[in-house]
Motif scaffolding. Structure first.
Motif, PDB file in Angstrom:
ATOM      1  N   ARG A   1      39.844  -0.445 -33.031  1.00 37.04           N
ATOM      2  CA  ARG A   1      40.618  -1.677 -32.948  1.00 37.04           C
ATOM      3  C   ARG A   1      41.670  -1.538 -31.853  1.00 37.04           C
ATOM      4  NH1 ARG A   1      40.563  -0.285 -38.441  1.00 37.04           N
ATOM      5  NH2 ARG A   1      39.025  -1.452 -39.651  1.00 37.04           N
ATOM      6  N   ASP A   2      42.123  -2.688 -31.347  1.00 37.98           N
ATOM      7  CA  ASP A   2      43.012  -2.688 -30.190  1.00 37.98           C
ATOM      8  C   ASP A   2      44.282  -1.888 -30.409  1.00 37.98           C
ATOM      9  OD1 ASP A   2      41.207  -4.269 -28.890  1.00 37.98           O
ATOM     10  OD2 ASP A   2      42.204  -6.161 -29.371  1.00 37.98           O
ATOM     11  N   GLU A   3      44.813  -1.907 -31.641  1.00 33.41           N
ATOM     12  CA  GLU A   3      46.093  -1.255 -31.874  1.00 33.41           C
ATOM     13  C   GLU A   3      45.955   0.233 -32.157  1.00 33.41           C
ATOM     14  OE1 GLU A   3      44.667  -2.818 -35.909  1.00 33.41           O
ATOM     15  OE2 GLU A   3      44.666  -3.459 -33.808  1.00 33.41           O
ATOM     16  N   ASN A   4      44.732   0.752 -32.221  1.00 32.66           N
ATOM     17  CA  ASN A   4      44.535   2.150 -32.569  1.00 32.66           C
ATOM     18  C   ASN A   4      44.262   3.003 -31.338  1.00 32.66           C
ATOM     19  OD1 ASN A   4      44.835   1.722 -35.331  1.00 32.66           O
ATOM     20  ND2 ASN A   4      42.681   1.193 -35.599  1.00 32.66           N
ATOM     21  N   VAL A   5      44.737   4.252 -31.393  1.00 27.23           N
ATOM     22  CA  VAL A   5      44.484   5.234 -30.347  1.00 27.23           C
ATOM     23  C   VAL A   5      43.944   6.492 -31.031  1.00 27.23           C
ATOM     24  CG1 VAL A   5      45.471   6.677 -28.550  1.00 27.23           C
ATOM     25  CG2 VAL A   5      46.280   4.324 -28.838  1.00 27.23           C
ATOM     26  N   CYS A   6      42.821   7.010 -30.543  1.00 31.60           N
ATOM     27  CA  CYS A   6      42.175   8.164 -31.167  1.00 31.60           C
ATOM     28  C   CYS A   6      42.344   9.396 -30.292  1.00 31.60           C
ATOM     29  CB  CYS A   6      40.689   7.870 -31.393  1.00 31.60           C
ATOM     30  SG  CYS A   6      39.762   9.262 -32.067  1.00 31.60           S
ATOM     31  N   GLN A   7      42.766  10.500 -30.901  1.00 29.30           N
ATOM     32  CA  GLN A   7      42.849  11.783 -30.213  1.00 29.30           C
ATOM     33  C   GLN A   7      41.874  12.806 -30.765  1.00 29.30           C
ATOM     34  OE1 GLN A   7      46.879  13.222 -30.124  1.00 29.30           O
ATOM     35  NE2 GLN A   7      47.523  11.741 -28.576  1.00 29.30           N
ATOM     36  N   SER A   8      41.594  12.726 -32.060  1.00 33.32           N
ATOM     37  CA  SER A   8      40.653  13.648 -32.704  1.00 33.32           C
ATOM     38  C   SER A   8      39.753  12.855 -33.626  1.00 33.32           C
ATOM     39  CB  SER A   8      41.396  14.730 -33.497  1.00 33.32           C
ATOM     40  OG  SER A   8      42.251  15.471 -32.658  1.00 33.32           O
ATOM     41  N   CYS A   9      38.530  13.349 -33.781  1.00 32.88           N
ATOM     42  CA  CYS A   9      37.556  12.600 -34.589  1.00 32.88           C
ATOM     43  C   CYS A   9      36.698  13.572 -35.388  1.00 32.88           C
ATOM     44  CB  CYS A   9      36.681  11.734 -33.681  1.00 32.88           C
ATOM     45  SG  CYS A   9      35.447  10.763 -34.578  1.00 32.88           S
ATOM     46  N   ILE A  10      36.460  13.217 -36.647  1.00 34.08           N
ATOM     47  CA  ILE A  10      35.542  13.940 -37.522  1.00 34.08           C
ATOM     48  C   ILE A  10      34.274  13.096 -37.644  1.00 34.08           C
ATOM     49  CG2 ILE A  10      35.162  14.944 -39.795  1.00 34.08           C
ATOM     50  CD1 ILE A  10      37.368  16.314 -38.237  1.00 34.08           C
ATOM     51  N   ALA A  11      33.125  13.674 -37.305  1.00 33.12           N
ATOM     52  CA  ALA A  11      31.846  12.950 -37.351  1.00 33.12           C
ATOM     53  C   ALA A  11      30.908  13.628 -38.334  1.00 33.12           C
ATOM     54  CB  ALA A  11      31.214  12.905 -35.965  1.00 33.12           C
TER      55      ALA A  11
ATOM     56  N   GLN B   1      22.694   7.671 -40.305  1.00 37.97           N
ATOM     57  CA  GLN B   1      24.027   7.188 -40.673  1.00 37.97           C
ATOM     58  C   GLN B   1      25.088   8.059 -40.008  1.00 37.97           C
ATOM     59  OE1 GLN B   1      25.358   5.726 -44.801  1.00 37.97           O
ATOM     60  NE2 GLN B   1      26.112   7.828 -44.775  1.00 37.97           N
ATOM     61  N   ILE B   2      26.076   7.410 -39.389  1.00 30.05           N
ATOM     62  CA  ILE B   2      27.161   8.105 -38.695  1.00 30.05           C
ATOM     63  C   ILE B   2      28.480   7.681 -39.328  1.00 30.05           C
ATOM     64  CG2 ILE B   2      28.307   8.522 -36.496  1.00 30.05           C
ATOM     65  CD1 ILE B   2      25.691   7.710 -35.126  1.00 30.05           C
ATOM     66  N   ARG B   3      29.180   8.634 -39.910  1.00 29.71           N
ATOM     67  CA  ARG B   3      30.480   8.375 -40.511  1.00 29.71           C
ATOM     68  C   ARG B   3      31.563   8.996 -39.646  1.00 29.71           C
ATOM     69  NH1 ARG B   3      31.394  10.752 -45.382  1.00 29.71           N
ATOM     70  NH2 ARG B   3      32.769   9.088 -46.088  1.00 29.71           N
ATOM     71  N   LEU B   4      32.574   8.200 -39.290  1.00 29.87           N
ATOM     72  CA  LEU B   4      33.648   8.653 -38.420  1.00 29.87           C
ATOM     73  C   LEU B   4      34.990   8.530 -39.116  1.00 29.87           C
ATOM     74  CD1 LEU B   4      32.678   6.935 -35.033  1.00 29.87           C
ATOM     75  CD2 LEU B   4      32.151   9.264 -35.746  1.00 29.87           C
ATOM     76  N   ARG B   5      35.850   9.506 -38.866  1.00 30.11           N
ATOM     77  CA  ARG B   5      37.266   9.425 -39.233  1.00 30.11           C
ATOM     78  C   ARG B   5      38.077   9.824 -38.006  1.00 30.11           C
ATOM     79  NH1 ARG B   5      38.286  13.014 -44.278  1.00 30.11           N
ATOM     80  NH2 ARG B   5      36.442  14.089 -43.511  1.00 30.11           N
ATOM     81  N   CYS B   6      38.900   8.910 -37.521  1.00 30.83           N
ATOM     82  CA  CYS B   6      39.640   9.131 -36.286  1.00 30.83           C
ATOM     83  C   CYS B   6      41.126   9.325 -36.584  1.00 30.83           C
ATOM     84  CB  CYS B   6      39.453   7.952 -35.331  1.00 30.83           C
ATOM     85  SG  CYS B   6      37.725   7.687 -34.855  1.00 30.83           S
ATOM     86  N   TYR B   7      41.746  10.240 -35.841  1.00 30.16           N
ATOM     87  CA  TYR B   7      43.146  10.590 -36.058  1.00 30.16           C
ATOM     88  C   TYR B   7      43.919  10.495 -34.744  1.00 30.16           C
ATOM     89  CZ  TYR B   7      41.508  12.584 -40.484  1.00 30.16           C
ATOM     90  OH  TYR B   7      40.937  12.767 -41.721  1.00 30.16           O
ATOM     91  N   ASP B   8      45.185  10.179 -34.886  1.00 30.25           N
ATOM     92  CA  ASP B   8      46.099  10.140 -33.754  1.00 30.25           C
ATOM     93  C   ASP B   8      47.294  11.036 -34.081  1.00 30.25           C
ATOM     94  OD1 ASP B   8      47.434   9.500 -31.415  1.00 30.25           O
ATOM     95  OD2 ASP B   8      48.350   7.696 -32.268  1.00 30.25           O
TER      96      ASP B   8
ATOM     97  N   VAL C   1      43.876  19.066 -37.385  1.00 27.89           N
ATOM     98  CA  VAL C   1      42.519  18.543 -37.227  1.00 27.89           C
ATOM     99  C   VAL C   1      41.879  19.334 -36.090  1.00 27.89           C
ATOM    100  CG1 VAL C   1      41.054  16.563 -36.734  1.00 27.89           C
ATOM    101  CG2 VAL C   1      43.198  16.238 -37.991  1.00 27.89           C
ATOM    102  N   GLY C   2      40.839  20.103 -36.386  1.00 33.83           N
ATOM    103  CA  GLY C   2      40.201  20.925 -35.361  1.00 33.83           C
ATOM    104  C   GLY C   2      38.767  21.251 -35.718  1.00 33.83           C
ATOM    105  N   GLU C   3      38.084  21.929 -34.810  1.00 32.42           N
ATOM    106  CA  GLU C   3      36.682  22.263 -35.042  1.00 32.42           C
ATOM    107  C   GLU C   3      36.348  23.600 -34.396  1.00 32.42           C
ATOM    108  OE1 GLU C   3      34.204  19.944 -31.652  1.00 32.42           O
ATOM    109  OE2 GLU C   3      35.011  18.674 -33.254  1.00 32.42           O
ATOM    110  N   LYS C   4      35.334  24.256 -34.951  1.00 31.15           N
ATOM    111  CA  LYS C   4      34.833  25.531 -34.447  1.00 31.15           C
ATOM    112  C   LYS C   4      33.305  25.530 -34.538  1.00 31.15           C
ATOM    113  CE  LYS C   4      38.251  28.444 -33.355  1.00 31.15           C
ATOM    114  NZ  LYS C   4      38.472  29.616 -34.207  1.00 31.15           N
ATOM    115  N   GLN C   5      32.687  26.272 -33.608  1.00 35.87           N
ATOM    116  CA  GLN C   5      31.235  26.407 -33.632  1.00 35.87           C
ATOM    117  C   GLN C   5      30.828  27.535 -34.590  1.00 35.87           C
ATOM    118  OE1 GLN C   5      29.157  24.316 -31.996  1.00 35.87           O
ATOM    119  NE2 GLN C   5      30.985  23.199 -31.288  1.00 35.87           N
TER     120      GLN C   5
END
Length: 497
Positions: free
Chosen positions: A99-109, A133-140, A172-176
């Motif tokens: 949405r226009d008012e949101n800014v995403c820096q990190s995302c969980i997919a 199915q793709i579920r997203l959670r976005c964080y700022d 919020v982070g990720e590792k291989q």
């Protein structure tokens, strides 16, 4: 009229804020041709498919997911004996705009296959249709700012403070993740031909050691193969793993959530055993606790006070609740089924209605008939989960099949499916906090009396003091009260200050 700005002390808290949550679906289709080295198709046995995460491009206003649907089609060749394998791979890309008012820096997919079907076009060609199915959670990442107190508070200015607990995403982070595991076969029945392999990943717990966080989990590996006599055998194994994350600070983590998505999987057969080379990405969200003290109300005796407010939404708690459901599906084999070789289930789209969640389920049973032929039967149904009334704001987090068993009942095959649904229950509160104050710079001259008589009834001390230009301490002293929270239903003296 001149005004006097009152300086407020602002405090800040670094946190991640969830700005967007979305579930979308990609419909995929492709035609697959049988290689020249393999025989024509007589009948399809089953289709195995999984979704891999290949890329995740996060920009300020959108998230683009690149993935691959890969799988195997098991079929009986035209000769009518044995089993052949047709591998397929379908790349896909999905872009989600915020949405226009949101800014995403990190995302969980999170990716899952909710439908996969194969249709024979001719003996040398099949059509694969699937839905991912793709579920997203976005964080700022942001600084939560609020006013906690007044700097150099003027005389006769009174402020009412309030403290609220806050549970907030602090990391919020990720590792291989890479695993190399052997799935041993029964010594008396080694695998001669590998048909398919699949893996599921689970996060079991976390351990905090200073600024380091150790995530522990396990991977369940399943493989379908043929033994030396052409019988289908199912192999299963479980392997533990741990992954290290670097975090700032040493605070406790009362709540955490890990989403593990496969990125690549390779299965091979060596010396009768199955080797699994697994790659996945662990996406971790950790929460921390804090107490937020803010100015809720204020008044200035003898002066007009203008207040500015800001709305803050605070999360008090996050918890998970597991619900279970089972369903028995029936497939009419139309003949004489002899034995069930294997049974598997796939869950569809989650449907949320008032008070309940329903999830379509499709099951496949591979069985032999009285002629010794391999056949496949499909049955569809729906799993129902009743939502508890005291869960607050809840969102479906994950749903997994825990068991699929099949048995023969006359000419029919009964397939029992069990699944567990994990709900994320969130308790939040919206508060109105004072963000600015200004007052009339001139003291008001009032002809009002300096002492009032008032029956308290259901009003608290703060409300009385604000209404009559007094203070809580002055009212307590004038009436010799010992418990300011329990006021008598009697006349009180309200001194003006």
């Amino acid at each position: 009229m001149q005004t006097m700005d009152i300086s407020l002390e602002r405090r800040g808290l670094s946190r991640y804020r969830e700005v967007f949550r979305d579930t979308s679906h990609c419909e995929l289709s492709a035609d697959c041709v049988i290689p020249d080295t393999q025989g024509d198709i007589l009948r399809i046995i089953k289709c195995e498919a999984s979704a891999k995460l290949k890329s995740k491009d996060v920009s300020s206003d959108s998230v683009t997911i690149g993935g691959e649907l890969s799988g195997e089609i098991l079929y009986v060749p035209e000769a009518g004996e044995g089993v052949s394998i047709l591998n397929f791979s379908i790349p896909f890309e999905n872009e989600t705009h915020l949405r226009d008012e949101n800014v995403c820096q990190s995302c969980i997919a999170e990716l899952s296959v909710v439908a996969a079907d194969v249709r024979v076009l001719n003996p040398r060609k099949v059509s694969v249709r699937a839905e991912v199915q793709i579920r997203l959670r976005c964080y700022d990442a942001e600084e939560l700012s609020y006013c906690a107190s007044v700097n150099d508070k003027p005389d006769k200015l009174f402020c009412k403070s309030r403290t609220e607990p806050l549970l907030y995403p602090s990391f919020v982070g990720e590792k291989q993740l890479s695993l190399d595991e052997e799935v041993p076969c029964d010594a008396g029945s080694p695998a001669a031909l590998l048909l398919s392999g699949s893996s599921s990943y689970y996060a079991d717990g976390i351990e905090r050691v200073g600024s380091k966080l150790i995530l522990k989990g396990h991977a369940d590996i399943s493989a379908i193969a043929l033994d030396g006599e052409g019988n289908i055998i199912t192999l299963r194994s479980s392997t533990p793993f741990s992954q290290l994350f670097e975090m700032s600070g040493e605070a406790d983590l009362p709540y955490w959530d890990a989403v593990i998505v496969p990125t690549a999987e390779y299965y091979s057969l060596e010396n009768g055993n199955v080797n699994a080379d697994l790659h996945a990405v662990i996406q971790l969200t950790c929460y921390a606790e804090a107490d937020i003290e803010f100015i809720e109300d204020a008044y200035f005796c003898g002066r007009m006070l203008q207040l500015e407010h800001e709305e803050l939404e605070l999360c008090r708690s996050v918890s998970t609740l597991k619900l279970t459901s089972s369903e028995v599906l029936e497939y009419d084999a139309g003949g004489s089924p002899v034995s069930v070789v294997l049974a598997e289930s796939r869950l569809g789209k989650i449907k949320l209605t008032d008070g309940s969640i329903s999830i379509p389920v499709s099951s496949e049973a591979v069985y032999t008939n009285s002629d010794g032929e391999l056949c496949c039967g499909k049955a569809r149904g729906c799993l129902e989960f009743e939502l508890p009334s005291d869960c607050g704001h809840s969102m479906p987090n994950t749903v997994e099949v825990t068991e699929t068993t099949a048995q023969i009942n006359g000419s029919s095959i009964e397939i029992r499916v069990s699944a567990v649904l994990t709900l994320e229950c969130t308790e939040s509160v919206r508060i109105s906090a004072i963000s600015g104050m200004s007052a009339d710079d001139t003291q008001c001259v009032s002809s009002r009396p300096s002492l009032y008589l008032c029956r308290c009834r259901d009003r608290d001390l703060w409300t009385l003091a604000k209404a009559y230009g007094s203070s809580e301490d002055a009212i307590i002293s004038a009436n010799k009260l010992t418990d300011c929270n329990v006021l008598p239903d009697a006349v009180l003296l309200i001194p003006k200050i």
